[in-house]
Design a protein around this motif. Structure first.
Motif, short mmCIF file in Angstrom:
data_model
loop_
_atom_site.label_atom_id
_atom_site.label_comp_id
_atom_site.label_asym_id
_atom_site.label_seq_id
_atom_site.Cartn_x
_atom_site.Cartn_y
_atom_site.Cartn_z
N MET A 330 0.96 -1.26 0.12
CA MET A 330 -0.02 0.24 -0.18
C MET A 330 0.73 1.43 0.04
O MET A 330 0.68 2.35 -0.74
CB MET A 330 -0.79 -0.11 1.20
CG MET A 330 -2.12 -1.17 1.17
SD MET A 330 -3.16 -1.29 2.54
CE MET A 330 -3.71 0.57 2.63
N VAL A 331 1.90 1.38 0.69
CA VAL A 331 2.74 2.47 0.83
C VAL A 331 3.51 2.79 -0.50
O VAL A 331 3.42 3.56 -1.01
CB VAL A 331 3.92 2.41 2.02
CG1 VAL A 331 5.02 3.26 1.80
CG2 VAL A 331 3.19 2.11 3.16
N LEU A 332 3.95 1.49 -1.32
CA LEU A 332 4.75 1.71 -2.52
C LEU A 332 3.41 2.25 -3.67
O LEU A 332 3.93 3.05 -4.58
CB LEU A 332 5.15 0.33 -3.05
CG LEU A 332 6.40 -0.07 -2.20
CD1 LEU A 332 6.77 -1.53 -2.46
CD2 LEU A 332 7.49 0.80 -2.30
N ARG A 338 1.46 9.17 -6.26
CA ARG A 338 1.79 10.51 -6.17
C ARG A 338 2.84 10.94 -7.29
O ARG A 338 2.95 12.30 -7.90
CB ARG A 338 2.57 10.68 -4.77
CG ARG A 338 1.69 10.73 -3.76
CD ARG A 338 1.99 11.42 -2.57
NE ARG A 338 3.33 10.72 -2.16
CZ ARG A 338 3.01 9.70 -1.30
NH1 ARG A 338 1.92 9.62 -0.77
NH2 ARG A 338 4.18 9.03 -0.69
N SER A 339 3.65 9.94 -7.75
CA SER A 339 4.65 10.21 -8.81
C SER A 339 4.02 10.47 -10.09
O SER A 339 4.29 11.27 -10.88
CB SER A 339 5.75 9.20 -9.05
OG SER A 339 6.47 8.79 -7.85
#
Length: 343
Positions: A330-332, A338-339
């Motif tokens: 989930m963090v990745l 966002r990128s």
């Protein structure tokens, strides 16, 4: 129980027409009934007794440095302090060892926290002990009794029992009082040395054991006839003047050393715990004081508990994210999202 009026007061009354000296005498007598101290036949306490009373009230504060302080006291003052400590439930190994004096002839540690180690040390220091009271000492075993008998060869009176542990201890120690006849072949009784047939208790003559069981009493009567169990002055088998005061169960061994000291010295803590018969209107019960103190402490620590809870929650979330593959994914995914939005 009705108090008997002294002969000097029988003809007095509280009539206002009486002489002033009669009024003073009656008032003094009535005051003695309330305080328990009779001014008619008692003398004022000595300065030493007053000082011991003050020291006794603060004895718990002096215990850490008692060994250094007691070094300058004479033997009778040390005994008085030990008696006060026993009555205040402060007597243990450290206290009695700090106060023990080689000239002592009696030792009363009844109802105290003394252990085998403390009793052995005191017995080694006070070899002239004639009477010892270890009744109601639940930390003393037969090992401590053995050490006492080995070091104190002049011990004549031993007081014991009073609680299940002490009853068991003295029952297991009876073998120490028996004469040892295993190595006396070819000798006559007149030629035997008491040190050869005794285990260390050959000088013991008086045993105060109020609740002695029948089997123990029969064993002592048959195998240790020299020992008198629970002596009473009214018995006709021996003269009453032969029985020492230390062997009478109703006499405290250390009583003479505190007879002139105000009993409030060692009962002050108990009196403070009892509710007053006439409580002041502005005085809170002790339970209410504890409740208010707890509530105040709880309110004072509430912000700190909330802060700790938040830190614990953040730490748990961080640990979960570091250990869970799903959380890492989930963090990745969030970073990748966002990128893409930036590009």
């Amino acid at each position: 129980m009705e108090e008997k009026l002294p002969r000097s007061l029988k003809n007095l009354d509280l009539n206002t027409n009486r002489e002033p000296k009669d009024k003073i005498l009656v008032s003094a007598y009535l005051s003695s009934l309330l305080t328990g101290i009779s001014p008619l036949n008692s003398k004022p306490p000595s300065l030493v007794s007053l000082c011991l009373g003050v020291i006794g009230k603060h004895l718990d504060e002096m215990i850490p440095c008692l060994a250094d302080i007691a070094a300058i006291f004479p033997a009778d003052i040390k005994m008085s302090l030990a008696a006060i400590a026993r009555r205040r439930k402060l007597l243990d190994d450290d206290v009695i060892i700090s106060l023990a004096d080689s000239s002592w002839e009696i030792l009363d540690v009844s109802g105290s926290d003394l252990t085998n180690s403390g009793l052995a040390k005191v017995a080694e220091m006070c070899k002239s002990l004639r009477a010892v009271d270890i009744s109601r000492c639940n930390k003393i075993t037969s090992l401590g009794v053995s050490e006492l008998l080995q070091h104190c060869r002049s011990l004549e009176t031993l007081r014991c029992g009073g609680c299940p542990s002490s009853e068991s201890t003295i029952r297991r120690s009876l073998g120490l009082f028996k004469p040892n006849l295993s190595n006396v072949e070819g000798e006559t009784w007149e030629e035997l040395d008491t040190s050869e047939i005794g285990h260390g208790g050959q000088s013991l003559r008086w045993l105060v054991w109020p609740r002695i069981d029948k089997d123990s009493l029969e064993m002592l009567s048959s195998e240790c006839p020299r020992i008198v169990v629970n002596p009473k002055p009214s018995l006709v088998s021996y003269r009453t003047d032969e029985v020492p005061q230390e062997a009478l169960p109703d006499v405290a061994l250390d009583g003479p050393f505190v007879k002139d000291i105000d009993p409030k010295t060692w009962v002050v803590t108990e009196v403070e715990q009892k509710p007053s018969s006439f409580p002041l209107s502005n005085e809170l019960p002790i339970a209410e004081k504890f409740r208010l103190a707890y509530a105040e402490r709880d309110a004072r620590l509430a912000p700190k508990r909330a802060k700790n809870a938040r830190q614990h929650q953040r730490r748990a979330e961080r640990d979960w994210m570091m250990s869970s593959d799903k959380a890492k994914a989930m963090v990745l995914a969030s970073k990748a999202s966002r990128s893409l939005h930036k590009s």
